[in-house]
Write a protein that holds these residues in place. Structure first.
Motif, PDB file in Angstrom:
ATOM      1  N   LEU A   2     -43.642 -36.307 -36.870  1.00 62.88           N
ATOM      2  CA  LEU A   2     -43.334 -35.542 -36.094  1.00 62.88           C
ATOM      3  C   LEU A   2     -42.126 -34.335 -36.910  1.00 62.88           C
ATOM      4  O   LEU A   2     -41.994 -33.188 -36.280  1.00 62.88           O
ATOM      5  N   LEU A   3     -41.836 -35.004 -37.950  1.00 65.09           N
ATOM      6  CA  LEU A   3     -40.803 -34.202 -38.867  1.00 65.09           C
ATOM      7  C   LEU A   3     -41.639 -32.973 -39.505  1.00 65.09           C
ATOM      8  O   LEU A   3     -40.945 -32.226 -39.969  1.00 65.09           O
ATOM      9  N   ASN A   4     -42.923 -33.249 -39.504  1.00 66.13           N
ATOM     10  CA  ASN A   4     -43.545 -31.943 -39.929  1.00 66.13           C
ATOM     11  C   ASN A   4     -44.187 -31.299 -38.775  1.00 66.13           C
ATOM     12  O   ASN A   4     -44.942 -29.976 -39.236  1.00 66.13           O
ATOM     13  N   ASP A   5     -43.759 -31.416 -37.563  1.00 67.43           N
ATOM     14  CA  ASP A   5     -44.245 -30.470 -36.461  1.00 67.43           C
ATOM     15  C   ASP A   5     -43.327 -29.614 -36.310  1.00 67.43           C
ATOM     16  O   ASP A   5     -42.202 -29.551 -35.488  1.00 67.43           O
ATOM     17  N   LYS A   6     -43.630 -28.325 -37.109  1.00 72.97           N
ATOM     18  CA  LYS A   6     -42.458 -27.445 -36.964  1.00 72.97           C
ATOM     19  C   LYS A   6     -42.353 -26.530 -35.676  1.00 72.97           C
ATOM     20  O   LYS A   6     -41.398 -26.030 -35.619  1.00 72.97           O
ATOM     21  N   GLU A   7     -43.527 -26.606 -34.954  1.00 70.66           N
ATOM     22  CA  GLU A   7     -43.554 -25.802 -33.748  1.00 70.66           C
ATOM     23  C   GLU A   7     -43.154 -26.712 -32.284  1.00 70.66           C
ATOM     24  O   GLU A   7     -43.009 -26.286 -31.502  1.00 70.66           O
ATOM     25  N   LEU A   8     -42.741 -27.931 -32.760  1.00 68.93           N
ATOM     26  CA  LEU A   8     -42.404 -28.914 -31.830  1.00 68.93           C
ATOM     27  C   LEU A   8     -43.441 -28.901 -30.646  1.00 68.93           C
ATOM     28  O   LEU A   8     -43.015 -29.062 -29.380  1.00 68.93           O
ATOM     29  N   LYS A   9     -44.742 -29.086 -31.199  1.00 74.74           N
ATOM     30  CA  LYS A   9     -45.724 -29.100 -30.006  1.00 74.74           C
ATOM     31  C   LYS A   9     -45.916 -30.413 -29.525  1.00 74.74           C
ATOM     32  O   LYS A   9     -46.526 -30.635 -28.281  1.00 74.74           O
ATOM     33  N   VAL A  10     -45.473 -31.662 -30.097  1.00 74.32           N
ATOM     34  CA  VAL A  10     -45.907 -33.001 -29.744  1.00 74.32           C
ATOM     35  C   VAL A  10     -44.682 -33.558 -28.979  1.00 74.32           C
ATOM     36  O   VAL A  10     -43.338 -33.636 -29.476  1.00 74.32           O
ATOM     37  N   GLN A  11     -45.282 -34.261 -28.040  1.00 70.55           N
ATOM     38  CA  GLN A  11     -44.047 -35.086 -26.995  1.00 70.55           C
ATOM     39  C   GLN A  11     -44.185 -36.370 -27.606  1.00 70.55           C
ATOM     40  O   GLN A  11     -45.346 -36.766 -27.757  1.00 70.55           O
ATOM     41  N   PHE A  12     -43.170 -37.227 -27.837  1.00 71.84           N
ATOM     42  CA  PHE A  12     -43.183 -38.469 -28.282  1.00 71.84           C
ATOM     43  C   PHE A  12     -42.960 -39.448 -27.377  1.00 71.84           C
ATOM     44  O   PHE A  12     -42.088 -39.418 -26.183  1.00 71.84           O
ATOM     45  N   TYR A  13     -43.923 -40.301 -26.890  1.00 74.94           N
ATOM     46  CA  TYR A  13     -43.953 -41.446 -25.727  1.00 74.94           C
ATOM     47  C   TYR A  13     -43.842 -42.870 -26.742  1.00 74.94           C
ATOM     48  O   TYR A  13     -44.433 -43.274 -27.407  1.00 74.94           O
ATOM     49  N   LEU A  14     -42.607 -43.360 -26.675  1.00 77.55           N
ATOM     50  CA  LEU A  14     -42.085 -44.756 -27.232  1.00 77.55           C
ATOM     51  C   LEU A  14     -42.180 -45.808 -26.183  1.00 77.55           C
ATOM     52  O   LEU A  14     -41.654 -45.627 -25.076  1.00 77.55           O
ATOM     53  N   ASP A  15     -42.884 -46.816 -26.389  1.00 79.56           N
ATOM     54  CA  ASP A  15     -42.850 -47.914 -25.438  1.00 79.56           C
ATOM     55  C   ASP A  15     -41.654 -48.750 -25.449  1.00 79.56           C
ATOM     56  O   ASP A  15     -41.150 -49.155 -26.586  1.00 79.56           O
ATOM     57  N   LYS A  16     -41.117 -48.950 -24.293  1.00 80.46           N
ATOM     58  CA  LYS A  16     -39.609 -49.443 -24.122  1.00 80.46           C
ATOM     59  C   LYS A  16     -39.720 -51.186 -24.625  1.00 80.46           C
ATOM     60  O   LYS A  16     -38.610 -51.371 -24.680  1.00 80.46           O
ATOM     61  N   GLU A  17     -40.968 -51.411 -24.734  1.00 81.89           N
ATOM     62  CA  GLU A  17     -40.814 -52.913 -25.521  1.00 81.89           C
ATOM     63  C   GLU A  17     -40.083 -52.857 -26.722  1.00 81.89           C
ATOM     64  O   GLU A  17     -39.550 -53.881 -27.102  1.00 81.89           O
ATOM     65  N   PHE A  18     -40.121 -51.763 -27.555  1.00 81.01           N
ATOM     66  CA  PHE A  18     -39.330 -51.556 -28.868  1.00 81.01           C
ATOM     67  C   PHE A  18     -37.861 -51.994 -28.546  1.00 81.01           C
ATOM     68  O   PHE A  18     -37.158 -52.231 -29.633  1.00 81.01           O
ATOM     69  N   MET A  19     -37.483 -51.693 -27.571  1.00 79.48           N
ATOM     70  CA  MET A  19     -35.968 -51.821 -27.281  1.00 79.48           C
ATOM     71  C   MET A  19     -35.458 -53.247 -26.875  1.00 79.48           C
ATOM     72  O   MET A  19     -34.116 -53.349 -26.705  1.00 79.48           O
ATOM     73  N   LYS A  20     -36.371 -53.961 -26.884  1.00 82.87           N
ATOM     74  CA  LYS A  20     -36.086 -55.437 -26.788  1.00 82.87           C
ATOM     75  C   LYS A  20     -36.047 -56.363 -28.009  1.00 82.87           C
ATOM     76  O   LYS A  20     -36.433 -55.796 -29.066  1.00 82.87           O
TER      77      LYS A  20
ATOM     78  N   ILE B  30     -33.499 -39.765 -35.395  1.00 88.21           N
ATOM     79  CA  ILE B  30     -34.229 -39.001 -36.300  1.00 88.21           C
ATOM     80  C   ILE B  30     -35.109 -38.043 -35.452  1.00 88.21           C
ATOM     81  O   ILE B  30     -35.029 -36.574 -35.762  1.00 88.21           O
ATOM     82  N   ILE B  31     -35.961 -38.174 -34.582  1.00 89.19           N
ATOM     83  CA  ILE B  31     -36.721 -37.538 -33.879  1.00 89.19           C
ATOM     84  C   ILE B  31     -36.106 -36.412 -32.984  1.00 89.19           C
ATOM     85  O   ILE B  31     -36.419 -35.289 -32.784  1.00 89.19           O
ATOM     86  N   LYS B  32     -34.888 -36.838 -32.238  1.00 89.74           N
ATOM     87  CA  LYS B  32     -34.170 -36.208 -31.355  1.00 89.74           C
ATOM     88  C   LYS B  32     -33.440 -35.051 -32.472  1.00 89.74           C
ATOM     89  O   LYS B  32     -33.377 -33.657 -31.951  1.00 89.74           O
ATOM     90  N   GLU B  33     -32.946 -35.341 -33.329  1.00 89.17           N
ATOM     91  CA  GLU B  33     -32.282 -34.342 -34.304  1.00 89.17           C
ATOM     92  C   GLU B  33     -33.267 -33.355 -34.814  1.00 89.17           C
ATOM     93  O   GLU B  33     -33.083 -32.290 -34.803  1.00 89.17           O
ATOM     94  N   HIS B  34     -34.681 -33.872 -34.913  1.00 87.83           N
ATOM     95  CA  HIS B  34     -35.876 -32.657 -35.231  1.00 87.83           C
ATOM     96  C   HIS B  34     -36.027 -32.061 -34.077  1.00 87.83           C
ATOM     97  O   HIS B  34     -36.311 -30.625 -34.474  1.00 87.83           O
ATOM     98  N   GLY B  35     -35.848 -32.610 -32.794  1.00 88.04           N
ATOM     99  CA  GLY B  35     -36.170 -31.611 -31.574  1.00 88.04           C
ATOM    100  C   GLY B  35     -37.338 -31.692 -30.969  1.00 88.04           C
ATOM    101  O   GLY B  35     -37.563 -31.082 -29.818  1.00 88.04           O
ATOM    102  N   ASN B  36     -38.229 -32.768 -31.202  1.00 86.92           N
ATOM    103  CA  ASN B  36     -39.280 -33.151 -30.393  1.00 86.92           C
ATOM    104  C   ASN B  36     -38.701 -33.770 -29.059  1.00 86.92           C
ATOM    105  O   ASN B  36     -37.823 -34.657 -29.255  1.00 86.92           O
ATOM    106  N   GLU B  37     -39.460 -33.645 -27.947  1.00 91.47           N
ATOM    107  CA  GLU B  37     -39.155 -34.415 -26.785  1.00 91.47           C
ATOM    108  C   GLU B  37     -39.424 -35.771 -26.869  1.00 91.47           C
ATOM    109  O   GLU B  37     -40.424 -36.098 -27.340  1.00 91.47           O
ATOM    110  N   ILE B  38     -38.647 -36.724 -26.290  1.00 87.79           N
ATOM    111  CA  ILE B  38     -38.864 -38.106 -26.412  1.00 87.79           C
ATOM    112  C   ILE B  38     -38.501 -38.669 -25.347  1.00 87.79           C
ATOM    113  O   ILE B  38     -38.008 -38.305 -24.227  1.00 87.79           O
TER     114      ILE B  38
END
Length: 162
Positions: A105-123, A149-157
């Motif tokens: 996503l750090l290479n996604d200059k146009e911020l085209k990609v929405q990031f979906y993270l499984d909340k299982e990682f938060m456990k 890191i991803i928020k700072e870059h600007g992609n939707e999380i």
């Protein structure tokens, strides 16, 4: 960013991380053959798009989980979904198949990609393992640091149950 640039980026920001170097892997079956320090944090990444090629999504789940794209579509109100092409992966995130990772996503200059993270990682340990834009290593870091890191870059999380 390439692999070394990812390492430098993490170091410059004083983010804790560990690296596991390994042979090139292209799927979760191949990664299961490698001795990894945090198997519960291993991430599997899917780069998908809608049928109009307007919306792109990176879905990251724990390595042992399966993603049902029809259920994902219904739950997140998207158009019909399929895997993005190799050329879309290269053009948008500058990655090759087998090296899909949230760091792309750090290479996604146009911020085209929405990031979906499984909340299982938060456990539990809150550690996630993802490729450093190259499938010959896995970087282990705190999931909160990856999100920042991803928020700072600007992609939707979106942190959701997948």
């Amino acid at each position: 960013m390439n692999k070394q640039e990812i390492y430098d980026y993490l170091k410059e920001r004083n983010i804790w991380y560990e690296i596991t170097e390994h042979k090139a892997v292209y799927n979760m079956e191949e990664i299961s053959e490698i001795d990894i320090p945090y198997p519960e944090g291993d991430g599997k990444n899917l780069f998908i798009r809608d049928d109009k090629k307007k919306n792109y999504y990176l879905i990251t789940v724990k390595g042992n989980r399966r993603v049902d794209l029809k259920k994902f579509r219904a739950k997140h109100n998207t158009r019909p979904l399929s895997f993005a092409s190799e050329s879309e992966l290269r053009d948008i995130m500058d990655l090759i198949p087998g090296a899909v990772t949230p760091f792309g996503l750090l290479n996604d200059k146009e911020l085209k990609v929405q990031f979906y993270l499984d909340k299982e990682f938060m456990k539990n340990s809150h550690i996630i393992g993802v490729h450093p834009n190259d499938n010959t290593a896995t970087v282990w870091l705190k999931v909160e640091d990856l999100i920042n890191i991803i928020k700072e870059h600007g992609n939707e999380i979106n942190i959701v149950e997948i």
